[in-house]
Design a protein around this motif. Structure first.
Motif, PDB file in Angstrom:
ATOM      1  N   HIS A  82      54.699  53.625  53.224  1.00 25.50           N
ATOM      2  CA  HIS A  82      54.157  52.435  52.551  1.00 25.50           C
ATOM      3  C   HIS A  82      54.977  52.174  51.295  1.00 25.50           C
ATOM      4  O   HIS A  82      55.386  53.103  50.611  1.00 25.50           O
ATOM      5  CB  HIS A  82      52.693  52.721  52.172  1.00 25.50           C
ATOM      6  CG  HIS A  82      52.007  51.576  51.506  1.00 25.50           C
ATOM      7  ND1 HIS A  82      51.452  50.545  52.210  1.00 25.50           N
ATOM      8  CD2 HIS A  82      51.788  51.303  50.190  1.00 25.50           C
ATOM      9  CE1 HIS A  82      50.904  49.677  51.362  1.00 25.50           C
ATOM     10  NE2 HIS A  82      51.094  50.108  50.138  1.00 25.50           N
ATOM     11  N   TYR A 165      40.411  43.557  46.352  1.00 22.49           N
ATOM     12  CA  TYR A 165      41.766  43.150  45.938  1.00 22.49           C
ATOM     13  C   TYR A 165      41.806  41.653  45.638  1.00 22.49           C
ATOM     14  O   TYR A 165      42.436  41.213  44.677  1.00 22.49           O
ATOM     15  CB  TYR A 165      42.812  43.534  46.993  1.00 22.49           C
ATOM     16  CG  TYR A 165      44.194  43.459  46.409  1.00 22.49           C
ATOM     17  CD1 TYR A 165      44.736  44.546  45.732  1.00 22.49           C
ATOM     18  CD2 TYR A 165      44.928  42.289  46.450  1.00 22.49           C
ATOM     19  CE1 TYR A 165      45.977  44.469  45.130  1.00 22.49           C
ATOM     20  CE2 TYR A 165      46.171  42.196  45.853  1.00 22.49           C
ATOM     21  CZ  TYR A 165      46.692  43.287  45.202  1.00 22.49           C
ATOM     22  OH  TYR A 165      47.912  43.196  44.598  1.00 22.49           O
ATOM     23  N   ARG A 168      40.496  41.242  42.260  1.00 25.93           N
ATOM     24  CA  ARG A 168      41.423  41.772  41.235  1.00 25.93           C
ATOM     25  C   ARG A 168      42.553  40.796  40.981  1.00 25.93           C
ATOM     26  O   ARG A 168      42.994  40.602  39.846  1.00 25.93           O
ATOM     27  CB  ARG A 168      41.977  43.138  41.675  1.00 25.93           C
ATOM     28  CG  ARG A 168      40.949  44.259  41.563  1.00 25.93           C
ATOM     29  CD  ARG A 168      41.453  45.530  42.224  1.00 25.93           C
ATOM     30  NE  ARG A 168      42.691  45.987  41.659  1.00 25.93           N
ATOM     31  CZ  ARG A 168      43.619  46.679  42.334  1.00 25.93           C
ATOM     32  NH1 ARG A 168      43.432  46.999  43.605  1.00 25.93           N
ATOM     33  NH2 ARG A 168      44.727  47.057  41.744  1.00 25.93           N
ATOM     34  N   LEU A 179      42.765  51.886  40.037  1.00 24.29           N
ATOM     35  CA  LEU A 179      42.416  50.850  41.022  1.00 24.29           C
ATOM     36  C   LEU A 179      43.527  50.697  42.064  1.00 24.29           C
ATOM     37  O   LEU A 179      43.254  50.530  43.256  1.00 24.29           O
ATOM     38  CB  LEU A 179      42.117  49.504  40.334  1.00 24.29           C
ATOM     39  CG  LEU A 179      40.901  49.485  39.399  1.00 24.29           C
ATOM     40  CD1 LEU A 179      40.691  48.087  38.815  1.00 24.29           C
ATOM     41  CD2 LEU A 179      39.621  49.955  40.104  1.00 24.29           C
ATOM     42  N   ILE A 180      44.777  50.777  41.625  1.00 25.26           N
ATOM     43  CA  ILE A 180      45.890  50.678  42.584  1.00 25.26           C
ATOM     44  C   ILE A 180      45.866  51.906  43.505  1.00 25.26           C
ATOM     45  O   ILE A 180      45.984  51.795  44.731  1.00 25.26           O
ATOM     46  CB  ILE A 180      47.261  50.619  41.866  1.00 25.26           C
ATOM     47  CG1 ILE A 180      47.379  49.359  41.007  1.00 25.26           C
ATOM     48  CG2 ILE A 180      48.400  50.667  42.885  1.00 25.26           C
ATOM     49  CD1 ILE A 180      48.619  49.335  40.105  1.00 25.26           C
ATOM     50  N   SER A 183      43.099  51.783  46.021  1.00 27.18           N
ATOM     51  CA  SER A 183      43.348  50.716  46.997  1.00 27.18           C
ATOM     52  C   SER A 183      44.372  51.186  48.047  1.00 27.18           C
ATOM     53  O   SER A 183      44.137  51.077  49.254  1.00 27.18           O
ATOM     54  CB  SER A 183      43.868  49.481  46.241  1.00 27.18           C
ATOM     55  OG  SER A 183      44.534  48.594  47.083  1.00 27.18           O
ATOM     56  N   ILE A 184      45.488  51.709  47.578  1.00 28.21           N
ATOM     57  CA  ILE A 184      46.542  52.113  48.525  1.00 28.21           C
ATOM     58  C   ILE A 184      46.093  53.326  49.338  1.00 28.21           C
ATOM     59  O   ILE A 184      46.190  53.345  50.572  1.00 28.21           O
ATOM     60  CB  ILE A 184      47.867  52.413  47.775  1.00 28.21           C
ATOM     61  CG1 ILE A 184      48.429  51.115  47.178  1.00 28.21           C
ATOM     62  CG2 ILE A 184      48.886  53.080  48.705  1.00 28.21           C
ATOM     63  CD1 ILE A 184      49.707  51.283  46.376  1.00 28.21           C
ATOM     64  N   LYS A 187      43.484  52.912  52.190  1.00 26.85           N
ATOM     65  CA  LYS A 187      44.029  52.323  53.420  1.00 26.85           C
ATOM     66  C   LYS A 187      44.890  53.327  54.180  1.00 26.85           C
ATOM     67  O   LYS A 187      44.849  53.404  55.405  1.00 26.85           O
ATOM     68  CB  LYS A 187      44.857  51.075  53.085  1.00 26.85           C
ATOM     69  CG  LYS A 187      43.988  49.887  52.694  1.00 26.85           C
ATOM     70  CD  LYS A 187      44.806  48.683  52.271  1.00 26.85           C
ATOM     71  CE  LYS A 187      45.446  48.875  50.924  1.00 26.85           C
ATOM     72  NZ  LYS A 187      45.997  47.712  50.299  1.00 26.85           N
ATOM     73  N   PHE A 207      55.627  45.736  40.755  1.00 26.89           N
ATOM     74  CA  PHE A 207      54.661  45.316  39.747  1.00 26.89           C
ATOM     75  C   PHE A 207      54.462  46.366  38.674  1.00 26.89           C
ATOM     76  O   PHE A 207      53.593  46.236  37.826  1.00 26.89           O
ATOM     77  CB  PHE A 207      53.333  44.861  40.375  1.00 26.89           C
ATOM     78  CG  PHE A 207      52.663  45.919  41.195  1.00 26.89           C
ATOM     79  CD1 PHE A 207      51.761  46.779  40.620  1.00 26.89           C
ATOM     80  CD2 PHE A 207      52.958  46.046  42.539  1.00 26.89           C
ATOM     81  CE1 PHE A 207      51.163  47.759  41.366  1.00 26.89           C
ATOM     82  CE2 PHE A 207      52.358  47.035  43.293  1.00 26.89           C
ATOM     83  CZ  PHE A 207      51.463  47.894  42.707  1.00 26.89           C
TER      84      PHE A 207
END
Ligand code: URA
Length: 434
Positions: A82, A165, A168, A179-180, A183-184, A187, A207
């Motif tokens: 990813h 997301y 956000r 939070l990142i 999230s990653i 998944k 980012f």
């Protein structure tokens, strides 16, 4: 429990339990907690932070919101890869077939373009006939048969992330490490792979602007991976300029095909070999990443990655003829060169601006339901460190729609920073975290 009490608790910097975070996440997914309360919680979490335990609990609550894919009936160790997103990042298109050619199973679920970054699904769909909307049963069948599959995320994988997301994105709460990471990792863990290799991008095209934050994010994600018994390797790589030369869907597919034929740009090939070496070592298919890399170089020379890509395209309904004749990919009506008006050396290329310019040509989307133009995009003719003379092309725009053309030209031209001396180039690989 009441959502407002949990928002206040976080606002005051207190720690939330698993039950509390799960209450917020599941209540939000089920529509019992409204957007305004979730937004408020996200901002409190953004400002006050979440500690490691809370990040772990949030990740678990997000995983629990949907299906946990069971890939056990695909024999062997499954590896996932990813990237945190970039400009010109077509590594998946090279890596997945190449790593599968080395005998490692890859079930890769990708996303679509949003904002200045591209999306692998849009790139793949520029191959005539290629299907990415596979069911789980189809994904498993293809991966078992040929060792790799390139698909979209199934509908019920971490629905909490999809909803959170989206909030956000419009509430200024994307750029938070916990939070990142949740999230990653939610998944990736729900996706069912045994090993995970993450490419964390640093620089204008990603980012995260600074390597320290990328390293902190990497460490957090690696810790979450081992918490859930998924060995996770983090590669931190530079996104200070677009990766390779092509930016745009069909243009990137064409560049990936050239790379599989051994003619790809140096930075793209190097990143693929580093990530691929890590994937092979993580899967136990090579004793070390370095030996994994050597094996991949050999397979690339033999054309084994290209042959595997042919199998993937055939299995997913696409036209494998594009591998022999890339002219069968969608082509833009016009190609417009942008010429340098200053001589010197390219010191920097603002990848984010190149990404936005490509989007304005139609290659990306501003809203989730926008259509993309598969042919539109930008091909760089110069990269950082290259010498440039007045009148030489800096980039070629591939244009179907001219409505934003003046702005696109301006943005691309301004993205090239040209100085007088030959610059010191930043390394492509900044760190690897195990
Ligand atoms: N990519 C994700 O999937 N989630 C984030 O929060 C950021 C990048």
């Amino acid at each position: 429990m009441r959502a407002v009490d949990l928002i206040i608790k976080k606002r005051e910097g207190e720690r939330l339990t698993f039950q509390e975070l799960d209450y917020l996440v599941s209540g939000f997914v089920e529509g019992e907690i409204p957007d305004y309360q979730m937004s408020s919680f996200l901002m409190a979490a953004f400002l006050r932070g979440l500690n490691y335990e809370e990040t772990k609990y949030l990740t678990l609550a997000m995983i629990k919101s949907g299906d946990l894919l069971d890939l056990k009936d695909i024999p062997g160790i499954k590896v996932d890869k990813h990237s945190t997103g970039g400009v010109g990042d077509k590594t998946t298109l090279v890596l997945v077939p190449l790593v599968a050619a080395a005998g490692v199973k890859v079930v890769k679920m990708s996303g679509r373009a949003l904002g200045h970054t591209g999306g692998t699904l849009d790139k793949l769909e520029s191959i005539p006939g290629f299907r990415t909307d596979l069911s789980l049963a189809e994904m498993k069948e293809i991966a078992s048969k040929i060792g790799a599959v390139l698909a979209g995320q199934t509908a019920n994988l971490v629905p909490a992330d999809k909803k959170i997301y989206a909030l956000r994105d419009v509430t200024g709460t994307v750029d938070s490490l916990p939070l990142i990471a949740s999230s990653i990792m939610s998944k990736k863990i729900a996706g069912g792979a045994d090993r995970i290799v993450l490419d964390v991008k640093v620089g204008s095209g990603g980012f995260l602007p600074f390597v320290d934050r990328a390293r902190a994010l990497g460490e957090l994600m690696a810790a979450l991976g081992s918490e859930f018994h998924r060995k996770t390797v983090i590669v931190i790589s530079s996104m200070e300029q677009p990766l390779g030369l092509a930016v745009g869907n069909a243009l990137e597919v064409e560049e990936a095909i050239s790379t599989l034929k051994g003619n790809g740009p140096g930075d793209l090939l190097e990143l693929c070999l580093v990530l691929g070496g890590e994937m092979l070592a993580a899967a136990g298919a090579a004793p070390s990443p370095e030996e994994g890399r050597i094996l991949l170089e050999k397979l690339l020379k033999q054309g084994a990655g290209l042959a595997k890509m042919r199998e993937i395209i055939e299995a997913q309904g696409g036209s494998p003829e594009v591998l022999d004749n890339p002219d069968l990919l969608p082509r833009a009506a016009e190609q417009i060169e942008l010429l340098a008006d200053k001589e010197g050396f390219v010191h920097w290329i603002n990848a984010r601006e190149i990404g936005w310019a490509s989007l304005l040509l139609g290659a990306g989307r501003l809203r989730k339901d926008d259509n993309v133009d598969p042919a539109a995009g930008i091909v760089l003719r110069k990269k950082m460190g290259d010498a440039v003379a007045v009148g030489e092309p800096l980039a070629v725009l591939h244009v179907n729609r001219r409505d934003n053309l003046a702005e696109v030209k301006e943005r691309v031209k301004k993205s090239f920073v040209i100085g007088q001396d030959s610059p010191q180039l930043p390394p492509l690989i900044l760190d690897i975290i195990y």
